[in-house]
Motif scaffolding. Structure first.
Motif, short mmCIF file in Angstrom:
data_model
loop_
_atom_site.label_atom_id
_atom_site.label_comp_id
_atom_site.label_asym_id
_atom_site.label_seq_id
_atom_site.Cartn_x
_atom_site.Cartn_y
_atom_site.Cartn_z
N THR A 157 8.38 -7.29 -16.43
CA THR A 157 7.11 -7.56 -15.74
C THR A 157 7.31 -8.44 -14.51
N VAL A 158 6.65 -8.09 -13.43
CA VAL A 158 6.68 -8.93 -12.22
C VAL A 158 5.26 -9.17 -11.71
N ILE A 159 5.14 -10.26 -10.97
CA ILE A 159 3.86 -10.59 -10.32
C ILE A 159 4.00 -10.21 -8.85
N ALA A 160 2.99 -9.54 -8.32
CA ALA A 160 2.99 -9.20 -6.88
C ALA A 160 1.63 -9.60 -6.31
N HIS A 161 1.53 -9.65 -5.01
CA HIS A 161 0.24 -9.99 -4.41
C HIS A 161 -0.15 -8.96 -3.36
N ILE A 162 -1.43 -8.95 -3.04
CA ILE A 162 -1.91 -8.09 -1.96
C ILE A 162 -1.69 -8.83 -0.65
N LYS A 197 -6.36 3.43 3.13
CA LYS A 197 -5.35 4.48 2.92
C LYS A 197 -4.12 4.22 3.79
N GLY A 198 -2.96 4.24 3.18
CA GLY A 198 -1.71 4.02 3.93
C GLY A 198 -1.49 2.58 4.35
N MET A 199 -2.30 1.67 3.79
CA MET A 199 -2.21 0.27 4.21
C MET A 199 -0.92 -0.41 3.71
N PHE A 200 -0.44 0.03 2.54
CA PHE A 200 0.70 -0.66 1.93
C PHE A 200 1.92 0.24 1.76
N GLY A 201 3.07 -0.40 1.80
CA GLY A 201 4.31 0.27 1.42
C GLY A 201 5.04 -0.65 0.46
N ILE A 202 6.09 -0.12 -0.17
CA ILE A 202 6.88 -0.94 -1.10
C ILE A 202 8.06 -1.53 -0.34
N ALA A 240 7.52 -10.31 -3.57
CA ALA A 240 6.67 -9.75 -2.51
C ALA A 240 6.93 -8.25 -2.45
N LEU A 241 6.37 -7.54 -3.42
CA LEU A 241 6.64 -6.11 -3.58
C LEU A 241 6.03 -5.27 -2.48
N LEU A 242 4.83 -5.67 -2.08
CA LEU A 242 4.09 -4.83 -1.14
C LEU A 242 4.24 -5.32 0.29
N ARG A 243 4.31 -4.37 1.16
CA ARG A 243 4.40 -4.61 2.60
C ARG A 243 3.12 -4.08 3.22
N ARG A 244 2.56 -4.84 4.12
CA ARG A 244 1.35 -4.37 4.80
C ARG A 244 1.77 -3.54 6.00
N GLN A 245 1.33 -2.29 6.04
CA GLN A 245 1.79 -1.40 7.12
C GLN A 245 0.81 -1.30 8.27
N LYS A 246 -0.47 -1.63 7.98
CA LYS A 246 -1.43 -1.63 9.09
C LYS A 246 -2.46 -2.72 8.89
#
Ligand SMILES: [Zn+2]
Ligand SMILES: [Zn+2]
Length: 250
Positions: free
Chosen positions: A133-138, A194-199, A170-176
């Motif tokens: 299990t991991v913790i990630a954030h928006i 839509k398409g806001m995040f990448g891994i 920090a799993l998620l990357r903000r793409q836009k």
């Protein structure tokens, strides 16, 4: 966790000139104990003890997701309280606005301590371990972080990870950047994210449980989009934790 230079400066300045202030209203806390003045503590307690219309439990015990979240395989939303965006002067709304501006570690630890309790119950029920299990954030957009000097969801996730013993990544990357969600209708919100995040490329989450952390969940469109990306990347299960969820039935 990396602290941006402007964040360090803010923390230093605050310690220097602020002394002990209420984490919600920012007024001097003359009680000399706790993090909240009496009025804000009472007001926050009220929000914490509002009854969920769906499960009839107190907010602190309710894990009901929003309707949009249910469509994205997100069936658990742990929250500290329900909030009403129209009550701008409520302690809850004030504390959330304040945490966007001020990287108040004590305040994040305060909420993390409370939110870690229902998270521990979920972890026991679903056999979460430190290995699976991991913790990630928006993540906020770079533009927003540059403006505010910190990312409040990241700081909350970090505090929850410290409390719960799970690793924060920090799993998620903000793409836009996208438009601000609060000015959009429901359909527009879903389209906007839509398409806001990448891994993040270095992270392998195949078969892992992910606890997604955000400060505020309104329609759930943003966390749903993030969960969709995580499931696509092979996550086994995604749950969500926030400080406050809109009490509107959306
Ligand atoms: Zn106060
Ligand atoms: Zn509920």
């Amino acid at each position: 966790m990396k602290l941006y230079p402007i964040t360090k400066a803010k923390l230093w300045l605050r310690c220097l000139i602020a002394g002990e202030k209420c984490i919600a209203c920012g007024e001097m806390n003359t009680r000399g104990q706790g993090l909240l003045c009496r009025a804000c503590e009472d007001d926050l307690k009220r929000a914490h003890l509002l009854i969920c219309p769906d499960c009839n439990r107190y907010a602190r015990d309710c894990v009901c997701p929003s309707r949009i979240m249910q469509n994205s395989n997100l069936d658990v939303l742990i929250k500290y309280a329900f909030y009403d965006a129209d009550l701008r002067d409520s302690a809850l709304n004030r504390v959330i606005r304040r945490l966007k501006r001020i990287p108040d570690r004590l305040a994040f630890s305060y909420f993390a301590a409370i939110l870690s309790q229902p998270l521990a119950s979920l972890a026991a029920a679903r056999s979460f371990t430190k290995d699976n299990t991991v913790i990630a954030h928006i993540p906020r957009s770079k533009r927003t972080i540059a403006r505010d000097g910190h990312d409040q969801a990241e700081m909350l996730a970090y505090a929850i990870a410290k409390r719960s013993g799970f690793k924060h990544i920090a799993l998620l990357r903000r793409q836009k950047h996208g438009k601000q969600q609060k000015y959009l209708h429901l359909d527009e919100r879903v389209e906007n994210v839509k398409g806001m995040f990448g891994i993040s490329k270095r992270c392998d989450i195949a078969g892992k449980n992910v606890v997604l952390v955000d400060d505020l969940v309104t329609t759930g469109a943003t966390v749903s989009e993030a969960a969709r990306i995580l499931y696509e990347a092979g996550a086994a299960y995604v749950a969500c934790v926030c400080i406050a969820k809109s009490d509107k039935k959306i």
